[in-house]
Design a protein around this motif. Structure first.
Motif, PDB file in Angstrom:
ATOM      1  N   SER A  67      84.238  42.005  49.533  1.00 50.31           N
ATOM      2  CA  SER A  67      83.300  41.452  50.688  1.00 50.31           C
ATOM      3  C   SER A  67      83.505  39.528  50.562  1.00 50.31           C
ATOM      4  O   SER A  67      84.138  39.160  48.860  1.00 50.31           O
ATOM      5  CB  SER A  67      82.127  41.880  49.781  1.00 50.31           C
ATOM      6  N   HIS A 124      81.799  35.871  50.055  1.00 50.58           N
ATOM      7  CA  HIS A 124      80.485  35.108  50.532  1.00 50.58           C
ATOM      8  C   HIS A 124      79.898  34.247  50.735  1.00 50.58           C
ATOM      9  O   HIS A 124      81.336  33.036  49.985  1.00 50.58           O
ATOM     10  CB  HIS A 124      79.124  35.430  49.227  1.00 50.58           C
ATOM     11  N   TYR A 125      80.059  33.218  52.014  1.00 46.13           N
ATOM     12  CA  TYR A 125      80.346  31.432  52.992  1.00 46.13           C
ATOM     13  C   TYR A 125      78.992  31.157  52.758  1.00 46.13           C
ATOM     14  O   TYR A 125      77.208  31.741  52.835  1.00 46.13           O
ATOM     15  CB  TYR A 125      80.164  32.263  54.176  1.00 46.13           C
ATOM     16  N   ARG A 126      78.821  29.782  52.645  1.00 49.62           N
ATOM     17  CA  ARG A 126      78.197  28.900  52.453  1.00 49.62           C
ATOM     18  C   ARG A 126      77.893  27.994  53.421  1.00 49.62           C
ATOM     19  O   ARG A 126      79.175  27.073  53.890  1.00 49.62           O
ATOM     20  CB  ARG A 126      77.325  28.231  51.527  1.00 49.62           C
ATOM     21  N   ASP A 175      73.563  31.177  54.689  1.00 50.76           N
ATOM     22  CA  ASP A 175      74.908  31.303  54.034  1.00 50.76           C
ATOM     23  C   ASP A 175      74.886  32.796  54.572  1.00 50.76           C
ATOM     24  O   ASP A 175      74.075  33.597  55.530  1.00 50.76           O
ATOM     25  CB  ASP A 175      74.743  31.770  52.826  1.00 50.76           C
ATOM     26  N   THR A 202      76.930  36.790  53.886  1.00 46.66           N
ATOM     27  CA  THR A 202      77.644  38.009  53.406  1.00 46.66           C
ATOM     28  C   THR A 202      78.338  38.971  53.845  1.00 46.66           C
ATOM     29  O   THR A 202      77.829  39.139  54.863  1.00 46.66           O
ATOM     30  CB  THR A 202      77.262  38.963  52.314  1.00 46.66           C
ATOM     31  N   ASP A 205      81.990  32.745  46.783  1.00 45.44           N
ATOM     32  CA  ASP A 205      82.282  34.247  46.137  1.00 45.44           C
ATOM     33  C   ASP A 205      82.978  34.985  46.979  1.00 45.44           C
ATOM     34  O   ASP A 205      82.934  35.237  47.845  1.00 45.44           O
ATOM     35  CB  ASP A 205      80.740  35.465  45.364  1.00 45.44           C
TER      36      ASP A 205
END
Length: 302
Positions: free
Chosen positions: A56, A58-60, A65, A67, A86
């Motif tokens: 997985s 995680h984007y901002r 945001d 996942t 992440d």
């Protein structure tokens, strides 16, 4: 899997496992790798396609945001600063950066393009075993230097993206310009032609009159169509392409900020610094320092 510094002009300054398809406007880039965490947001003047094969990430993006988990695919407009903050240890992703000239030639519902340009993210879980096999193959074809394989990879990739609209997907709300045009196919082709001309000439001193003439449109109509379709002015798009070009050049050994500003189409160092700071939140010199430090750290860890 090795991490390799991207050699692509106008793409993220550090892209793992990247392969460039040259000879195309703003060369299309495909990738297949473990995605490293980004030290800071970056941007690029293309639509990004991410397919999460394992793990997985995680984007901002702006003020929201998202996942992404294994088996999910997303599309988003890379012109908005975004950061993968992440990435699980076992993560593996594949995808591509699509210049707008390709994106607006695809047979997608107009609402997809307009909402992506507004800052929303297209998310789908309608993937299958074929994607597991095809994305790595497209990457291998793209780096093969075989023209036939390269074109085959592009054709299949674009068809795969078009297929998204035939299955279930959702748009994750974002922020951005309201009131974008819902263009028909003819208008989308006109925008694609403008993007094509701009991509081939953005490092030169070009203006709206030249762009409109190249696609047989009246300048005022061309400006309005481009703004209503993409949510940005022609000048802003040109500026974003130049900044993306400069972003990549800043990572070169012995890169000189003044020379990069001139080579990227900016008329002065002050104009370059102001534009760069507006999107990156820092000066070109500080950006170069921080990104070089990050690359050195990642290379040492690899």
């Amino acid at each position: 899997m090795e991490l390799a510094e991207s050699k692509v002009v106008g793409k993220p300054v550090y892209q793992p496992g990247a392969s460039t398809i040259e000879g195309m406007p703003m060369a299309l880039q495909v990738f297949y790798a473990h995605p490293p965490v980004m030290a800071m947001p970056h941007w690029h003047a293309q639509v990004e396609v991410n397919y999460i094969m394992r793990g997985s990430v995680h984007y901002r993006m702006n003020d929201h945001d998202i996942t992404l988990k294994a088996g999910q695919m997303c599309l988003f407009w890379g012109g908005q600063p975004h950061q993968m903050d992440d990435s699980s240890d076992d993560s593996l992703y594949a995808g591509a950066h699509l210049p707008l000239v390709y994106f607006f030639r695809m047979r997608l519902p107009p609402t997809i393009g307009t909402r992506l340009m507004k800052g929303e993210i297209l998310l789908t879980s309608a993937t299958d075993a074929a994607d597991e096999a095809n994305f790595p193959r497209w990457y291998d074809y793209a780096k093969s230097n075989d023209v036939r394989k390269t074109q085959h990879a592009v054709d299949e990739l674009l068809l795969r993206i078009e297929r998204i609209a035939l299955e279930s997907y959702l748009m994750v709300p974002g922020t951005g310009v309201e009131g974008l045009e819902q263009p028909n196919s003819h208008l989308s082709r006109s925008v694609a032609r403008m993007c094509d001309f701009i991509a081939s000439n953005f490092l030169q001193d070009i203006d709206t009159v030249e762009i409109a003439r190249a696609v047989d449109l009246h300048p005022k109509y061309a400006m309005n169509l481009f703004k209503k379709t993409t949510g940005m002015t022609i000048s802003k798009y040109i500026n974003l392409l130049r900044l993306s070009h400069a972003q990549a050049q800043l990572m070169g050994e012995g890169a000189n900020v003044l020379q990069i500003a001139m080579d990227s189409g900016f008329g002065s160092i002050s104009a370059f610094n102001k534009s760069f700071r507006n999107i990156a939140g820092m000066s070109p010199s500080d950006f170069r320092r921080d990104m070089r430090s990050m690359i050195s750290t990642l290379s040492a860890a690899g």
